[in-house]
Motif scaffolding. Structure first.
Motif, PDB file in Angstrom:
ATOM      1  N   ASN A   1       0.811  -1.213   0.000  1.00  0.00           N
ATOM      2  CA  ASN A   1       0.000   0.000   0.000  1.00  0.00           C
ATOM      3  C   ASN A   1       0.844   1.263   0.000  1.00  0.00           C
TER       4      ASN A   1
ATOM      5  N   ARG B   1       1.702   1.593  -3.724  1.00  0.00           N
ATOM      6  CA  ARG B   1       0.490   1.924  -4.490  1.00  0.00           C
ATOM      7  C   ARG B   1       0.077   3.374  -4.262  1.00  0.00           C
ATOM      8  N   SER B   2       0.114   3.815  -2.994  1.00  0.00           N
ATOM      9  CA  SER B   2      -0.257   5.188  -2.681  1.00  0.00           C
ATOM     10  C   SER B   2       0.755   6.177  -3.250  1.00  0.00           C
TER      11      SER B   2
ATOM     12  N   LEU C   1       0.155   6.542  -6.969  1.00  0.00           N
ATOM     13  CA  LEU C   1      -1.027   7.313  -7.336  1.00  0.00           C
ATOM     14  C   LEU C   1      -0.815   8.808  -7.103  1.00  0.00           C
ATOM     15  N   PHE C   2      -0.123   9.160  -6.016  1.00  0.00           N
ATOM     16  CA  PHE C   2       0.143  10.579  -5.767  1.00  0.00           C
ATOM     17  C   PHE C   2       1.135  11.124  -6.790  1.00  0.00           C
TER      18      PHE C   2
ATOM     19  N   ALA D   1      -5.755   5.754 -11.910  1.00  0.00           N
ATOM     20  CA  ALA D   1      -6.093   5.319 -10.554  1.00  0.00           C
ATOM     21  C   ALA D   1      -7.048   4.130 -10.576  1.00  0.00           C
TER      22      ALA D   1
ATOM     23  N   GLN E   1      -1.048   3.534   3.139  1.00  0.00           N
ATOM     24  CA  GLN E   1      -1.793   4.501   2.329  1.00  0.00           C
ATOM     25  C   GLN E   1      -1.494   5.932   2.750  1.00  0.00           C
TER      26      GLN E   1
ATOM     27  N   GLY F   1       2.348   6.843   2.025  1.00  0.00           N
ATOM     28  CA  GLY F   1       2.605   6.942   0.595  1.00  0.00           C
ATOM     29  C   GLY F   1       2.203   8.288   0.025  1.00  0.00           C
ATOM     30  N   GLY F   2       1.212   8.923   0.629  1.00  0.00           N
ATOM     31  CA  GLY F   2       0.773  10.224   0.154  1.00  0.00           C
ATOM     32  C   GLY F   2       1.439  11.384   0.854  1.00  0.00           C
TER      33      GLY F   2
ATOM     34  N   THR G   1     -14.199   1.919  -0.120  1.00  0.00           N
ATOM     35  CA  THR G   1     -12.938   2.665  -0.037  1.00  0.00           C
ATOM     36  C   THR G   1     -12.622   3.401  -1.336  1.00  0.00           C
TER      37      THR G   1
ATOM     38  N   ILE H   1      -8.933  10.909   4.393  1.00  0.00           N
ATOM     39  CA  ILE H   1      -8.003  10.158   5.254  1.00  0.00           C
ATOM     40  C   ILE H   1      -8.721   9.698   6.519  1.00  0.00           C
TER      41      ILE H   1
ATOM     42  N   PHE I   1     -10.685   6.581   5.684  1.00  0.00           N
ATOM     43  CA  PHE I   1      -9.804   5.411   5.632  1.00  0.00           C
ATOM     44  C   PHE I   1      -9.415   4.960   7.037  1.00  0.00           C
TER      45      PHE I   1
END
Length: 410
Positions: free
Chosen positions: A25, A28-29, A32-33, A51, A158, A161-162, A238, A256, A259
């Motif tokens: 994750n 992956r995060s 995507l960012f 995405a 998640q 990662g952002g 989600t 956030i 989540f």
């Protein structure tokens, strides 16, 4: 239950799984960012498409490789397979570093597919290992700890990662993979409990075979269908958290918050139901929890029909509004019900079939989970343009009533 974390027959496996979910994750995060605010920052529609495709790229290996991983785990020492998989993760981190440094969309997608393959290969190992290393009265507690830890690791990955830069994300990926490999080396040997056929190189035929085998046993069938519904529902919800937060007038912090509430709620429900089960595989909580999931999902749809008057709102301001507090409370209760629902089903999955075919049963469950997530994505695509997010949640709540009947048959 917590004492299991200090035991070599559980602790290293728990750490290995926890760090694997975190790394999946985190990358992956971060991807995507990077795509949203870097590679495709001037093309928001293309970023949204990437995405959506990213979710499919991560799920696809579960459809392709689950039969191979399940048959391999039933035939060879599971602890050795875990070490092989974690060693391969280091190579994935190297590819991730190159993809992040070059900001290459093809390399990022290839790496994400690789992380999905890594998870699909380790999935049957972890759940087949638990009943092999834990006593029957420890299995429920061990399963609850794995579920709770996994959802919290997903949340941490998640969020970080952002938040962190590419260099920091890569350093975290590498450190986590190294610690995961060291933990995997501490997992005690887990030789196959019985004879198993060699893995079928025809992936389509192998997938069909493990599905037929698992679904032929009634208790296994209901457990697999129930678990698949939970993951499909979780995926549908989600995926909607960021646009839902925006529609309700919230800033990114509100997404956030959603989540966090979902992950923490599942963890609380999983740990709570394991204490109630007291070490025995009891499935009586599954049907009431399934009903609660259906009703709370529908309730969430009703609660999100009208955005609050004031916007934009940060997380604290959002929950300070009556409507925001109601949405947050419903989401937390829904997640707690999910944790209560999923632990008895996973305990059944690990005990209802033959020990020699346990990894293949887990692999069949992974295939069914992936198919269910694809189907619910198609439902979302069909419902959202007509009924919006509240209509989607009401639809999911109605579908969830069918899961109650399946859970009752356990």
């Amino acid at each position: 239950m917590i004492a299991l974390l200090a035991r070599r027959r559980f602790g290293p496996l728990f750490v290995t799984q926890l760090l694997g979910a975190f790394n999946d994750n985190l990358f992956r995060s971060a991807m995507l960012f990077l795509v949203t605010y870097g590679v495709l920052r001037d093309r928001p529609a293309a970023a949204a498409l990437v995405a959506s495709l990213a979710g499919g790229l991560f799920i696809l290996p579960f459809l392709l490789f689950s039969s191979l991983s399940g048959e391999t785990a039933d035939r060879y020492d599971k602890a050795r397979i875990a070490r092989w998989v974690k060693a391969a993760e280091l190579a994935l981190v190297g590819l991730a570093g190159l993809a992040l440094y070059r900001a290459s969309l093809p390399l990022l997608c290839l790496t994400l597919f690789g992380f999905g393959a890594h998870s699909s290969l380790f999935g049957p190992v972890k759940y087949a290992l638990l009943p092999q290393h834990l006593r029957p009265d420890e299995l429920v507690g061990g399963t609850a700890l794995v579920e709770a830890g996994t959802f919290l690791a997903i949340l941490a990955g998640q969020m970080l990662g952002g938040l962190v830069h590419r260099e920091a994300a890569l350093a975290l990926l590498l450190a986590t993979a190294l610690v995961g490999l060291m933990a995997a080396r501490r997992i005690p040997p887990a030789p196959p409990p019985g004879a198993a056929p060699p893995p079928d190189r025809n992936l389509a035929r192998g997938t069909a075979r493990i599905l037929r085998h698992a679904l032929a046993t009634p208790r296994l069938r209901h457990a697999v269908l129930g678990i698949s519904w939970f993951f499909a529902l979780g995926a549908a919800l989600t995926q909607q958290f960021p646009p839902l937060a925006a529609r309700l007038g919230g800033r990114p912090g509100v997404a956030i918050l959603f989540f966090a509430l979902f992950s923490i709620g599942v963890a609380l429900g999983a740990l709570g139901v394991s204490r109630w089960m007291g070490g025995a595989v009891r499935t009586r909580a599954a049907a009431p929890a399934a009903l609660a999931l259906a009703l709370l999902t529908a309730g969430l749809g009703l609660a999100t029909r009208h955005p609050p008057a004031a916007a934009p709102l940060d997380a604290l301001s959002f929950v300070a509004t009556p409507g925001g507090a109601l949405v947050a409370g419903l989401l937390l209760l829904l997640a707690v019900a999910g944790g209560v629902y999923i632990v008895p089903l996973y305990a059944t999955l690990q005990t209802a079939g033959a020990a020699a075919a346990r990894a293949r049963d887990v692999a069949a469950n992974n295939v069914a989970n992936a198919l269910a997530m694809v189907l619910v994505t198609l439902v979302s695509v069909a419902v959202l343009p007509r009924l919006g997010q509240p209509g989607l949640m009401l639809t999911l709540g109605a579908i969830g009533l069918a899961a109650c009947a399946s859970a009752r048959r356990l």
